[in-house]
Design an enzyme around this catalytic site. Structure first.
Site, PDB file in Angstrom:
ATOM      1  N   CYS A 114      45.139  23.342  -8.475  1.00  0.00           N
ATOM      2  CA  CYS A 114      45.661  21.902  -8.831  1.00  0.00           C
ATOM      3  C   CYS A 114      45.325  20.867  -7.742  1.00  0.00           C
ATOM      4  O   CYS A 114      44.915  19.841  -7.888  1.00  0.00           O
ATOM      5  CB  CYS A 114      47.132  21.855  -9.125  1.00  0.00           C
ATOM      6  SG  CYS A 114      47.965  20.383  -9.226  1.00  0.00           S
TER       7      CYS A 114
ATOM      8  N   VAL B 103      39.918  19.943 -21.914  1.00  0.00           N
ATOM      9  CA  VAL B 103      40.518  19.110 -20.822  1.00  0.00           C
ATOM     10  C   VAL B 103      39.607  18.665 -19.606  1.00  0.00           C
ATOM     11  O   VAL B 103      39.191  17.630 -19.113  1.00  0.00           O
ATOM     12  CB  VAL B 103      41.846  19.583 -20.431  1.00  0.00           C
ATOM     13  CG1 VAL B 103      42.750  18.408 -19.807  1.00  0.00           C
ATOM     14  CG2 VAL B 103      42.612  20.023 -21.518  1.00  0.00           C
TER      15      VAL B 103
ATOM     16  N   SER C 176      33.017  24.576 -18.488  1.00  0.00           N
ATOM     17  CA  SER C 176      34.550  24.142 -18.422  1.00  0.00           C
ATOM     18  C   SER C 176      34.976  24.866 -19.858  1.00  0.00           C
ATOM     19  O   SER C 176      35.133  24.010 -20.853  1.00  0.00           O
ATOM     20  CB  SER C 176      34.720  22.649 -18.367  1.00  0.00           C
ATOM     21  OG  SER C 176      34.028  22.230 -19.223  1.00  0.00           O
ATOM     22  N   ILE C 177      34.944  25.957 -19.935  1.00  0.00           N
ATOM     23  CA  ILE C 177      35.340  26.597 -21.389  1.00  0.00           C
ATOM     24  C   ILE C 177      36.365  27.406 -21.413  1.00  0.00           C
ATOM     25  O   ILE C 177      36.791  28.353 -22.133  1.00  0.00           O
ATOM     26  CB  ILE C 177      34.042  27.426 -21.630  1.00  0.00           C
ATOM     27  CG1 ILE C 177      33.684  28.671 -20.491  1.00  0.00           C
ATOM     28  CG2 ILE C 177      32.704  26.542 -22.343  1.00  0.00           C
ATOM     29  CD1 ILE C 177      33.115  29.754 -21.408  1.00  0.00           C
TER      30      ILE C 177
ATOM     31  N   HIS D 105      61.189  -3.933 -21.376  1.00  0.00           N
ATOM     32  CA  HIS D 105      60.185  -4.904 -22.475  1.00  0.00           C
ATOM     33  C   HIS D 105      59.525  -6.030 -21.201  1.00  0.00           C
ATOM     34  O   HIS D 105      60.025  -6.389 -20.470  1.00  0.00           O
ATOM     35  CB  HIS D 105      60.982  -5.771 -23.505  1.00  0.00           C
ATOM     36  CG  HIS D 105      60.103  -6.742 -24.064  1.00  0.00           C
ATOM     37  ND1 HIS D 105      59.080  -6.481 -24.931  1.00  0.00           N
ATOM     38  CD2 HIS D 105      59.976  -8.169 -23.758  1.00  0.00           C
ATOM     39  CE1 HIS D 105      58.589  -7.486 -25.525  1.00  0.00           C
ATOM     40  NE2 HIS D 105      58.982  -8.427 -24.777  1.00  0.00           N
TER      41      HIS D 105
HETATM   42  P1  NAI Z   1      39.983  24.299 -22.451  1.00  0.00           P
HETATM   43  O1  NAI Z   1      40.446  25.535 -22.825  1.00  0.00           O
HETATM   44  O2  NAI Z   1      41.006  23.052 -22.377  1.00  0.00           O
HETATM   45  O3  NAI Z   1      38.690  23.955 -23.250  1.00  0.00           O
HETATM   46  C1  NAI Z   1      37.661  24.913 -23.369  1.00  0.00           C
HETATM   47  C2  NAI Z   1      36.710  24.361 -24.622  1.00  0.00           C
HETATM   48  O4  NAI Z   1      35.587  25.105 -24.286  1.00  0.00           O
HETATM   49  C3  NAI Z   1      37.431  24.604 -25.872  1.00  0.00           C
HETATM   50  O5  NAI Z   1      37.401  23.325 -26.578  1.00  0.00           O
HETATM   51  C4  NAI Z   1      36.482  25.576 -26.358  1.00  0.00           C
HETATM   52  O6  NAI Z   1      36.088  25.573 -27.754  1.00  0.00           O
HETATM   53  C5  NAI Z   1      35.194  25.144 -25.603  1.00  0.00           C
HETATM   54  N1  NAI Z   1      34.055  26.636 -25.536  1.00  0.00           N
HETATM   55  C6  NAI Z   1      34.495  27.712 -25.270  1.00  0.00           C
HETATM   56  N2  NAI Z   1      33.379  28.538 -25.394  1.00  0.00           N
HETATM   57  C7  NAI Z   1      32.248  27.777 -25.521  1.00  0.00           C
HETATM   58  C8  NAI Z   1      30.932  27.926 -25.509  1.00  0.00           C
HETATM   59  N3  NAI Z   1      30.479  29.029 -25.224  1.00  0.00           N
HETATM   60  N4  NAI Z   1      30.120  26.801 -26.023  1.00  0.00           N
HETATM   61  C9  NAI Z   1      30.777  25.682 -26.021  1.00  0.00           C
HETATM   62  N5  NAI Z   1      32.020  25.404 -26.105  1.00  0.00           N
HETATM   63  C10 NAI Z   1      32.907  26.313 -25.718  1.00  0.00           C
HETATM   64  O7  NAI Z   1      39.465  24.789 -20.777  1.00  0.00           O
HETATM   65  P2  NAI Z   1      39.032  23.686 -19.751  1.00  0.00           P
HETATM   66  O8  NAI Z   1      38.834  22.464 -19.884  1.00  0.00           O
HETATM   67  O9  NAI Z   1      38.209  24.801 -18.898  1.00  0.00           O
HETATM   68  O10 NAI Z   1      40.349  23.749 -18.920  1.00  0.00           O
HETATM   69  C11 NAI Z   1      41.022  24.890 -18.415  1.00  0.00           C
HETATM   70  C12 NAI Z   1      42.577  24.835 -18.171  1.00  0.00           C
HETATM   71  O11 NAI Z   1      42.657  23.814 -17.174  1.00  0.00           O
HETATM   72  C13 NAI Z   1      43.302  24.433 -19.339  1.00  0.00           C
HETATM   73  O12 NAI Z   1      44.229  25.433 -19.666  1.00  0.00           O
HETATM   74  C14 NAI Z   1      43.823  23.130 -19.246  1.00  0.00           C
HETATM   75  O13 NAI Z   1      44.868  22.993 -19.792  1.00  0.00           O
HETATM   76  C15 NAI Z   1      43.896  23.090 -17.623  1.00  0.00           C
HETATM   77  N6  NAI Z   1      43.707  21.759 -17.128  1.00  0.00           N
HETATM   78  C16 NAI Z   1      44.600  20.760 -17.532  1.00  0.00           C
HETATM   79  C17 NAI Z   1      44.416  19.468 -17.074  1.00  0.00           C
HETATM   80  C18 NAI Z   1      45.332  18.358 -17.507  1.00  0.00           C
HETATM   81  O14 NAI Z   1      46.448  18.685 -17.760  1.00  0.00           O
HETATM   82  N7  NAI Z   1      45.049  16.952 -17.401  1.00  0.00           N
HETATM   83  C19 NAI Z   1      43.201  18.849 -16.639  1.00  0.00           C
HETATM   84  C20 NAI Z   1      42.151  19.984 -16.494  1.00  0.00           C
HETATM   85  C21 NAI Z   1      42.310  21.275 -16.732  1.00  0.00           C
END
Ligand code: NAI
Length: 453
Positions: A39, A183, A264-265, A439
């Site tokens: 984080c 995300v 980022s998957i 407000h």
């Molecule tokens: P994620 O789970 O949010 O998104 C991954 C995406 O990749 C999904 O939409 C999935 O369908 C897609 N995907 C999976 N395999 C794929 C492939 N082979 N080809 C194309 N698309 C594919 O994971 P992400 O973005 O890596 O984030 C990881 C974690 O970090 C999450 O649990 C998230 O909640 C956390 N995070 C939270 C943030 C926030 O609260 N603002 C900011 C960044 C991360």
């Protein structure tokens, strides 16, 4: 001999360490990299630092719409990355100081559980062994790198990056391909789009933003299409080369050129090599199994944060660590995952809590679902030329309880905790109507909407 040994100094671990020490437990915190975990060092905080610079630049670019001209505004990406380094350093130092003040002992080495005996658990860190009567596992998660042909090699060569490496990229890529429209993918796509990179997001689902309410996800999608991000939805990445990414879309193999790729998957819990087998801690698909008190299957062993794979968010981790410590201290406590808010720090921001249209349908809940434009807010109109933000309420029909609130529009990230309280406390529409909101604010649309639903 310690009362508590914590493995991992991210949000779950360092916050739990402070609470435990305040609760009178002699606490040892073991961290192999830097305090603050993903984080603080390569996640939430550095991305927000980058996104804030992008926001200032966006304001400058659109200043004329608000009667302000910034001729010749430019963004120096290397300077943004340097500033990020300073922000992270200040905060990591702050956690170190907090640990010292609380009386938490910190060891900077990777820890491994060696086993247990009548006295408690033995953990090795560096060349030393430590004993503790309780264990809290907070080892977090790492970016998933799936076995797509060429991807591992591309990561090794630096052409493809995870969240860790991209946050240190000093040179702006002219053409960035993002694999995964979740995300991390969206926040990084937002930054690089703002600073002028050509961005293509390849997402295997037919929508972006994963479990976000579909209507909100669509508005976000439209905003970024307007800003020039290219989305390839329903596309499957088949290979990564040295200067391109191949994908399959509508049964056809195609490829897109890139000078940098972000993977980022999703993330995987970090449970390898930490000695869980030595004491028989149960895992499920790589994540430590915990109950709502954050207990594992082994007495006196708890797990909090990404490592249990429940809700990979820093704020969940804080609370899970506290729940674990409270239960250790004999103060009954439990997690309520239904009222955890989530935010996507794009521009506009997305923030949500509770049930979505999709989960309501899947669970067969009898709910009333309505969306309201943020243009009911004078402040929103004043600050968002052409804005299309909404707030969406999901209310249970029988008792008029607030089941979910979803927003797209700026300040949503700072507003959503109020809605999270409504969901957590199971408030009814009529109760929120009697609360006074300041407000003019964007948040007051939530109150206004309570009179319309
Ligand atoms: P994620 O789970 O949010 O998104 C991954 C995406 O990749 C999904 O939409 C999935 O369908 C897609 N995907 C999976 N395999 C794929 C492939 N082979 N080809 C194309 N698309 C594919 O994971 P992400 O973005 O890596 O984030 C990881 C974690 O970090 C999450 O649990 C998230 O909640 C956390 N995070 C939270 C943030 C926030 O609260 N603002 C900011 C960044 C991360």
């Amino acid at each position: 001999m310690y009362d508590l040994i914590i493995l991992g100094g991210g949000p779950a671990g360092y916050n739990a360490a402070e609470r435990a020490a305040h609760g009178g437990l002699k606490t040892l915190l073991i961290e192999g990299r830097a305090l603050g975990g993903v984080c603080l060092n390569e996640g939430c905080v550095p991305t927000k630092t980058l996104l804030y610079s992008a926001k200032i630049y966006d304001y400058a670019k659109h200043g004329a719409e608000y009667g302000v001209r910034f001729e010749g505004a430019s963004l120096d990406h290397a300077a943004v990355i340097d500033r990020k380094g300073r922000v992270v350093k200040t905060l990591v130092g702050g956690i170190g100081a907090t640990m010292k003040r609380a009386g938490v002992e910190v060891v900077n080495a990777y820890g491994e559980i060696l086993g247990r005996d009548a006295e408690g658990f033995t953990v090795r860190a560096g060349d030393k062994e430590y004993k503790g009567s309780k264990l809290l596992i907070c080892t977090g998660s790492t970016a998933a790198v799936p076995p797509i042909p060429g991807l591992r090699e591309a990561v090794a060569s630096g052409f493809a990056m995870t969240n860790r490496e991209i946050l240190d990229l000093k040179k702006k890529p002219e053409k960035l391909v993002v694999i995964g429209g979740g995300v991390i993918g969206l926040e990084m796509a937002s930054y690089f789009n703002s600073i002028g990179s050509k961005v293509t997001v390849i997402e295997m689902l037919d929508h972006i933003a994963g479990p976000t309410d579909g209507e909100i996800g669509k508005i976000l999608y439209k905003n970024y299409v307007r800003k020039g991000v290219e989305f390839l939805l329903g596309a499957k990445v088949t290979a990564v080369g040295s200067d391109s990414v191949r994908y399959e879309l509508d049964g056809k193999e195609q490829s897109v050129k890139a000078d940098a790729v972000l993977v980022s998957i999703g993330r995987r819990a970090m449970t390898q090599g930490i000695g869980l087998d030595s004491i028989g801690v149960l895992t499920d698909r790589g994540a430590v199994v915990t109950n709502e008190k954050m207990e594992t299957n082994v007495a006196n062993v708890w797990a909090a944060g990404d490592v249990n794979g429940k809700s990979m968010l820093a704020h969940t981790a804080y609370r899970e660590g506290e729940v674990a410590v409270n239960n250790m201290l004999g103060k009954p406590d439990r997690m309520n995952y239904l009222s955890i808010p989530s935010v996507i720090y794009t521009n506009p921001e997305v923030a949500s809590v509770g049930e979505t249209s999709e989960t309501v349908r899947a669970k067969g809940l009898d709910a009333k679902i309505e969306s309201y434009t943020l243009k009911y807010s004078g402040r929103y109109i004043a600050e968002n030329e052409g804005g299309d933000g909404i707030v969406k309420l999901i209310i249970d029909k029988e008792h008029r309880k607030i089941l979910g609130v979803h927003m797209i529009g700026n300040y949503a990230s700072e507003i959503i905790y109020g809605a999270a309280m409504m969901v957590d406390r199971e408030m009814r529409v009529e109760q929120v109507q009697k609360l006074v909101f300041p407000h003019p604010t964007v948040g007051e649309v939530i109150r206004e909407a309570m009179f319309m639903i």
